[in-house]
Scaffold this motif. Structure first.
Motif, mmCIF file in Angstrom:
data_model
loop_
_atom_site.group_PDB
_atom_site.id
_atom_site.type_symbol
_atom_site.label_atom_id
_atom_site.label_comp_id
_atom_site.label_asym_id
_atom_site.label_seq_id
_atom_site.Cartn_x
_atom_site.Cartn_y
_atom_site.Cartn_z
ATOM 1 N N ASP A 106 0.849 -1.191 0.000
ATOM 2 C CA ASP A 106 0.000 0.000 0.000
ATOM 3 C C ASP A 106 0.884 1.239 0.000
ATOM 4 O OD1 ASP A 106 -1.956 1.863 0.230
ATOM 5 O OD2 ASP A 106 -2.929 0.974 1.987
ATOM 6 N N GLU A 107 0.996 1.898 -1.144
ATOM 7 C CA GLU A 107 1.837 3.099 -1.303
ATOM 8 C C GLU A 107 3.238 2.875 -0.742
ATOM 9 O OE1 GLU A 107 1.047 5.768 -2.886
ATOM 10 O OE2 GLU A 107 -1.106 6.166 -2.740
ATOM 11 N N PRO A 108 3.954 1.872 -1.219
ATOM 12 C CA PRO A 108 5.250 1.546 -0.590
ATOM 13 C C PRO A 108 6.269 2.672 -0.752
ATOM 14 C CG PRO A 108 4.973 0.323 -2.627
ATOM 15 C CD PRO A 108 3.656 0.978 -2.358
ATOM 16 N N THR A 109 6.097 3.538 -1.750
ATOM 17 C CA THR A 109 7.077 4.606 -1.943
ATOM 18 C C THR A 109 6.495 5.973 -1.591
ATOM 19 O OG1 THR A 109 6.381 4.845 -4.243
ATOM 20 C CG2 THR A 109 8.204 3.340 -3.814
ATOM 21 N N GLY A 110 5.294 5.968 -1.027
ATOM 22 C CA GLY A 110 4.585 7.220 -0.757
ATOM 23 C C GLY A 110 5.347 8.176 0.143
ATOM 24 N N ALA A 111 6.142 7.611 1.054
ATOM 25 C CA ALA A 111 6.833 8.478 2.004
ATOM 26 C C ALA A 111 8.302 8.651 1.629
ATOM 27 C CB ALA A 111 6.714 7.888 3.411
ATOM 28 N N LEU A 112 8.665 8.200 0.393
ATOM 29 C CA LEU A 112 10.098 8.195 0.036
ATOM 30 C C LEU A 112 10.378 9.105 -1.157
ATOM 31 C CD1 LEU A 112 10.611 4.322 0.181
ATOM 32 C CD2 LEU A 112 11.120 6.000 1.986
ATOM 33 N N ASP A 113 11.632 9.567 -1.231
ATOM 34 C CA ASP A 113 12.018 10.327 -2.419
ATOM 35 C C ASP A 113 12.227 9.365 -3.584
ATOM 36 O OD1 ASP A 113 14.907 9.512 -2.650
ATOM 37 O OD2 ASP A 113 14.882 10.304 -0.602
ATOM 38 N N SER A 114 12.387 9.922 -4.798
ATOM 39 C CA SER A 114 12.431 9.117 -6.019
ATOM 40 C C SER A 114 13.540 8.058 -5.991
ATOM 41 C CB SER A 114 12.595 10.052 -7.213
ATOM 42 O OG SER A 114 13.050 9.347 -8.318
ATOM 43 N N ARG A 115 14.745 8.465 -5.620
ATOM 44 C CA ARG A 115 15.879 7.529 -5.682
ATOM 45 C C ARG A 115 15.693 6.370 -4.702
ATOM 46 N NH1 ARG A 115 21.386 10.272 -4.703
ATOM 47 N NH2 ARG A 115 21.744 8.270 -3.676
ATOM 48 N N THR A 116 15.263 6.708 -3.493
ATOM 49 C CA THR A 116 15.050 5.670 -2.491
ATOM 50 C C THR A 116 13.878 4.792 -2.897
ATOM 51 O OG1 THR A 116 15.532 7.485 -0.980
ATOM 52 C CG2 THR A 116 15.010 5.375 0.014
ATOM 53 N N GLY A 117 12.842 5.444 -3.430
ATOM 54 C CA GLY A 117 11.657 4.709 -3.854
ATOM 55 C C GLY A 117 12.008 3.650 -4.896
ATOM 56 N N VAL A 118 12.883 3.990 -5.816
ATOM 57 C CA VAL A 118 13.282 3.049 -6.875
ATOM 58 C C VAL A 118 13.945 1.821 -6.252
ATOM 59 C CG1 VAL A 118 14.909 2.732 -8.782
ATOM 60 C CG2 VAL A 118 13.413 4.741 -8.731
ATOM 61 N N VAL A 119 14.780 2.040 -5.265
ATOM 62 C CA VAL A 119 15.471 0.916 -4.608
ATOM 63 C C VAL A 119 14.441 -0.040 -3.991
ATOM 64 C CG1 VAL A 119 17.093 0.281 -2.796
ATOM 65 C CG2 VAL A 119 17.479 2.350 -4.146
ATOM 66 N N VAL A 120 13.413 0.551 -3.335
ATOM 67 C CA VAL A 120 12.385 -0.271 -2.698
ATOM 68 C C VAL A 120 11.591 -1.035 -3.766
ATOM 69 C CG1 VAL A 120 10.236 -0.190 -1.377
ATOM 70 C CG2 VAL A 120 12.214 1.167 -0.645
ATOM 71 N N LEU A 121 11.233 -0.321 -4.849
ATOM 72 C CA LEU A 121 10.461 -0.977 -5.915
ATOM 73 C C LEU A 121 11.260 -2.116 -6.536
ATOM 74 C CD1 LEU A 121 8.755 2.086 -7.656
ATOM 75 C CD2 LEU A 121 7.694 0.337 -6.203
ATOM 76 N N ALA A 122 12.547 -1.908 -6.648
ATOM 77 C CA ALA A 122 13.395 -2.966 -7.223
ATOM 78 C C ALA A 122 13.355 -4.203 -6.336
ATOM 79 C CB ALA A 122 14.825 -2.454 -7.349
ATOM 80 N N ALA A 123 13.324 -3.960 -5.016
ATOM 81 C CA ALA A 123 13.272 -5.101 -4.100
ATOM 82 C C ALA A 123 11.942 -5.843 -4.259
ATOM 83 C CB ALA A 123 13.433 -4.608 -2.661
ATOM 84 N N ILE A 124 10.862 -5.086 -4.416
ATOM 85 C CA ILE A 124 9.550 -5.717 -4.596
ATOM 86 C C ILE A 124 9.528 -6.485 -5.918
ATOM 87 C CG2 ILE A 124 7.094 -5.224 -5.009
ATOM 88 C CD1 ILE A 124 7.417 -2.831 -3.050
ATOM 89 N N GLU A 125 10.076 -5.852 -6.930
ATOM 90 C CA GLU A 125 10.118 -6.478 -8.255
ATOM 91 C C GLU A 125 10.912 -7.788 -8.207
ATOM 92 O OE1 GLU A 125 12.745 -4.720 -11.225
ATOM 93 O OE2 GLU A 125 10.964 -4.487 -12.490
ATOM 94 N N ALA A 126 12.041 -7.750 -7.458
ATOM 95 C CA ALA A 126 12.875 -8.945 -7.351
ATOM 96 C C ALA A 126 12.098 -10.080 -6.700
ATOM 97 C CB ALA A 126 14.124 -8.621 -6.533
#
Lengths: 241, 784
Positions: free
Chosen positions: A171-191
């Motif tokens: 639920d909005e996993p990157t909502g509280a994060l800046d773009s660069r950090t958000g990408v890292v988190v999304l990559a982990a989810i994608e993995a």
């Protein structure tokens, strides 16, 4: 529902899903009849403005909340008929959650926060392995207060995948994060989606993220307004906003 | 260790201040429970064991003189298990270095054998040997007060004759567990003791060769004591007896029983109140603690932890707090019990008395703690598990506030409105906090009122009723003109005669054995006073009774009672109750001196005088009294008062300090817990206020103002609750021997309020430091 049969295995199935909240004299219709099928290993993005019903749908799919009317199934299980204990068992065995504000237990270290889930899951991976998957091996003895927002969210991802869930609900996993950090988190989810084959649902109101999904469901006013199928997923690492 | 258990330990450590505050309150409840019940057990066990081992008699009968040949007849009465005769008398002691007179009760021991009843336990030295009439065993407390050792000499006047005695042993007896001069109400070990001597020596001293003047017996199983006493009276009547009495009227036993009864009251009234307060504090803390953790609870449930696991987690948290309290309480209870038992050891002379709480008491104490914790936790935990996880993880919605009446808000500034609205928004929470403060105030009031009561007792008894300097009793009745001789002694400023007689006063089915004192109607030294402490006239005819006696007999003014003398010709007369005098201790009857002499028919006689002395000339007065053969004893008022105050200070000091400390602890516990939890709940709001430009002082005012307001509101209600609590204690402590006047002085309320204010202010200062250190940026970032 033989007509809806698909060559892929269907994980979630909803028909006419409705949720009405009544607070005092205020009646809010969060979901107004949602029909939905989600398939094995699929990465689906729920897109839409706040208040459009995305979180309510996710909560019902994850067994955190119950619909007011309609049908909701996880594989052969009818979620609407499960009692409290059955829903608890469902979450424990099949679902991994990731929230906008991480929801880590502040009094537990990163590794212990992951252990919180692996302690009770039937076939978990070692907490250290889960943290390695999100690139946080070095930080495993740190408390949430000692981690950055992105690191905290990666701990939350590790916590969600440590039980090897069949579905990962974010639920909005990157909502509280800046773009660069958000990408890292999304990559982990994608993995996790790619390597563990976990059916993954990601809520966002950030259209730039949509490109990483197999399908995008656009929500409006408690209904699925549009379904877009993405022929080629963009790797999370290439995203930016 | 599972991650959940780690969380438990870290949470406990994080809230260690609150954990400790709760643990201490629970601990106090447990401690007083263990102390009270443990001391009660120990005293009862020691008493029963010693009564059994020392063959303590069950019926006692004093008499004038009976031949030894009567004893087999007495022993043969139906219902008698064992019977023993003795010689009992009084002695005056002249102790070097002690200016005032000491008195002793002299009791005979059989020659060449142990007594069948009322055995004397020799603690040091040995008993008197046959053929050594000067050998004496001295009661332990008296020996300790004077540093007597076996081998020391002792100068005594027995039956008017000076004797030089030799102390050969130090002893104890079940008959004198509590050694007290029958004329006073508190022990004074410097001025009163027991001497045991050989039977032949005493027979010689009292001209009782081949005779005895005291008889006691134990009952066969199933015997009716009333019947045996009646038969004893019948057989002893020709020999100046007839006043047989049971253990109930035996002074040492009666005082010990009174103490045990009070301990029973204490153990049934105080520990439940303390544990109740502990449960309440635990409940308030647990509910709010769990409220703060609602998001974590939501997360645990989202991860698949069931309600049972979540409930168990929080129950364990509460259980850990209670366990800390239980450990502190058991340790504290043992420590207190040892200290209290040590005090009892000084007043009650048992050969063995140690603090030994029964295992059942400990189990019960732990059970109470467990119930306390579970009761408090269940409600709180049920609320926690009742939340659906999706809702639990949402931040709690802004609380709906109601508008206050404009007339009220118009008077207040914005911070004032915040304070007031918060209080009214959670009436239950505010009410419970207020109740906590009120209980703390009440606890201190109900503890310290004991001092007010005692001061009232002293004021009434020692300054209004008894205005003499000393009471001189004679060895026997004397012609009333002996007053003139006493009045001429050096240092005698004023002298008033009295005659006291052992009597039985009967009203309908109620009958009380007591002493009747004949007073001079125009007397100024010994007076009877009413509840307002105004002197009451002694009527020419009619009987005055003390309030305790009137209550025991169930009589009021104007009713008739029968007074039967238990000595002399044992005359009996129907008299009217002419007045009831206020007396907190003892059941006594009074008449005018001429009226008592008419009843007794022995002429114009007295057996003692009240004397007002000139303190400058006391040594000369003592010197004369020590040499006067007619004097059986001298009771000094100042010594009595000193003994009274000392007894009270020793026996109540520890307990009252503990209770007042507990009151402060409750206030601190309530304030600290509610402030710390409030701070976690509202850190964000308070930081926001600081960001908006409110000063630290203003923010502290908004936050702590709530507590201050609740505390101020709690003070009057706490004082009222304290008064009711004191009333309940006074009612519970009322027994056959004495009653506690219910007096609460303004100063006591003042102390209670000061204690609680100080505790809450201290807590406010601690919490204020935390408010001052609020990290504005960090608090605004975290999503609480």
């Amino acid at each position: 529902m033989a007509s809806l049969a698909d060559d892929r295995k269907r994980v979630f199935f909803t028909r006419g899903l409705t949720k009405v909240y009544v607070t005092g004299t205020v009646v809010v219709e969060a979901l107004r009849g949602v029909d939905l099928d989600l398939y094995d290993s699929e990465l689906v993005l729920l897109l839409g403005p706040s208040g459009s019903g995305k979180s309510t749908l996710l909560n019902i799919l994850g067994g955190l909340d119950r619909p007011t009317a309609g049908e909701a199934r996880f594989r052969e299980h009818d979620l609407t008929r499960m009692d409290e204990a059955a829903l608890t068992a469902f979450r424990r065995e099949h679902v991994g959650f990731i929230f906008q504000f991480y929801n880590l237990i502040p009094s537990l270290t990163a590794e212990e926060n992951v252990a919180l889930v692996s302690d009770i899951a039937p076939h978990p991976m070692a907490p250290a392995d889960a943290l390695a998957l999100v690139g946080l091996s070095e930080r495993r003895s740190h408390f949430p207060s000692q981690l950055s927002g992105g690191e905290q969210q990666r701990v939350a991802v590790a916590r969600a995948i440590a039980k090897r869930p069949e579905v990962l609900l974010c639920d909005e996993p990157t909502g509280a994060l800046d773009s660069r950090t958000g990408v890292v988190v999304l990559a982990a989810i994608e993995a996790a989606n790619r390597e563990l084959g976990t059916t993954t649902v990601v809520i966002t109101h950030n259209a730039a993220i949509a490109a990483m999904g197999d399908r995008i469901l656009r929500f409006h006013d408690g209904r699925v307004a549009e379904v877009i199928t993405n022929p080629s997923r963009r790797p999370a690492a290439e995203l930016s906003w | 260790m599972t991650a959940l258990n780690r969380k438990l330990l870290r949470t406990l450590w994080q809230i260690r201040g609150q954990t400790l505050a709760i643990g201490l309150v629970v601990g106090c409840g447990i401690a007083i429970f263990v102390m009270a019940l443990g001391t009660l057990n120990s005293l009862e066990m020691a008493r029963d064991a010693y009564y059994d081992r020392g063959r303590f008699a069950e019926v006692f009968a004093p008499l004038k003189r009976a031949p030894n040949a009567l004893l087999p007849h007495l022993a043969a009465m139906p219902g008698v298990k064992a019977a023993e005769s003795r010689i009992v008398g009084d002695a005056l002691l002249d102790i070097p270095g002690v200016a005032e007179l000491a008195r002793a009760k002299v009791v005979s021991l059989p020659e060449n054998r142990s007594p069948l009843l009322n055995e004397v336990t020799i603690r040091r030295g040995r008993g008197p040997q046959a053929g050594h009439p000067d050998e004496v065993v001295v009661s332990e407390a008296f020996a300790e007060a004077h540093g007597f050792q076996p081998g020391d000499p002792l100068a005594a006047t027995i039956n008017g004759r000076a004797r030089r005695l030799a102390i050969v042993g130090i002893g104890l007896s079940p008959e004198y567990l509590y050694v007290i001069d029958p004329g006073s109400l508190f022990p004074d070990n410097r001025r009163f003791g027991i001497l045991w001597m050989g039977r032949k020596a005493l027979a010689g001293a009292y001209d009782l060769d081949g005779a005895f003047n005291d008889f006691s017996l134990t009952l066969a199983p199933g015997a009716d004591p009333a019947v045996v006493m009646q038969e004893t009276d019948r057989l002893l009547a020709p020999y100046g007896g007839g006043g047989a009495y049971g253990r109930r009227d035996q002074l040492s036993h009666a005082l010990l029983s009174g103490e045990i009864d009070q301990l029973k009251v204490l153990s049934h009234m105080v520990p439940p109140a303390f544990l109740g307060i502990a449960a309440f504090l635990l409940y308030v803390t647990a509910t709010r603690l769990i409220e703060i953790e609602r998001e974590q609870i939501g997360l645990l449930k989202a991860c698949g932890y069931g309600n049972g696991a979540v409930a168990a987690h929080y129950l364990t948290l509460v259980a850990a707090m209670v366990a800390i309290g239980a450990i502190l309480g058991l340790a504290g209870g043992y420590w207190l019990g040892e200290a209290i038992t040590d005090i009892y050891r000084r007043f009650y002379r048992f050969p063995f008395l140690s603090f030994q709480p029964q295992p059942a008491t400990l189990v019960e104490a732990l059970g109470c703690a467990a119930v306390t914790g579970v009761a408090a936790a269940i409600t709180a935990v049920r609320r926690a598990t009742g939340l659906p996880p999706a809702m639990a993880m949402q931040p709690a919605p802004p609380v709906a506030f109601h508008a206050l009446p404009a007339t009220l808000t118009g008077l207040l500034t914005e911070p004032g409105r915040i304070v007031l609205r918060n209080l009214l928004r959670w009436p239950l929470r505010s009410g419970l906090t207020l109740l906590g403060f009120a209980l703390a105030v009440a606890d201190v009031v109900a503890s310290l009122f004991a001092y007010d009561s005692i001061e009232r007792m002293i004021d009434l008894d020692f300054f209004n009723a008894q205005r003499q300097g000393m009471v001189i009793t004679f060895t026997d009745i004397r012609p009333s003109n002996i007053v003139d001789d006493v009045a001429h002694l050096p240092g005698a400023k004023m002298v008033e005669p009295f005659r006291s007689v052992a009597v039985r006063v009967t009203a309908g089915p109620q009958s009380v054995r007591t002493s009747l004192t004949g007073l001079t109607p125009e007397g100024n030294l010994r007076r009877l006073v009413d509840p307002a402490m105004r002197p009451m006239a002694i009527p020419e005819r009619g009987l005055m009774v003390s309030s305790r006696l009137a209550e025991a007999l169930g009589v009021t003014v104007g009713e008739a009672v029968t007074v039967q003398a238990l000595e002399g010709r044992r005359a009996s007369r129907l008299v009217t109750v002419a007045g009831i005098s206020e007396e907190y201790m003892g059941k006594f009857a009074y008449m005018s001196l001429p009226e008592v002499n008419r009843l007794m028919g022995e002429g114009q006689v007295i057996n003692g005088v009240y004397l007002l002395d000139d303190p400058q000339r006391l040594p000369q007065l003592y010197g004369q009294l020590k040499r006067a053969p007619a004097v059986a004893g001298v009771a000094l008022k100042s010594a009595g008062l000193q003994a009274f105050r000392q007894t009270m200070a020793e026996s109540m000091g520890i307990m009252l300090t503990f209770y007042v400390g507990f009151g402060a602890l409750i206030a601190f516990g309530v304030a600290y817990n509610s402030a710390r939890i409030g701070l976690s709940e509202r850190a964000r709001d308070l930081a926001s206020l600081r960001v908006l430009g409110f000063s630290r002082l203003e923010v502290s005012y908004i936050f702590l103002g709530e507590q201050a307001l609740l505390m101020l509101a709690a003070l009057p209600s706490g004082c009222l609750m304290g008064y009711v609590w004191a009333w309940a204690i006074a009612a519970g402590f009322k027994n056959d021997m004495f009653t506690i006047p219910l007096v609460v002085e303004p100063a006591t309320y003042g102390w209670a309020v000061t204690t609680v204010l100080s505790a809450v202010t201290l807590c406010g200062l601690i919490v204020r430091r935390r408010i001052d250190r609020l990290d504005l940026v960090a608090v605004l970032k975290t999503r609480e």
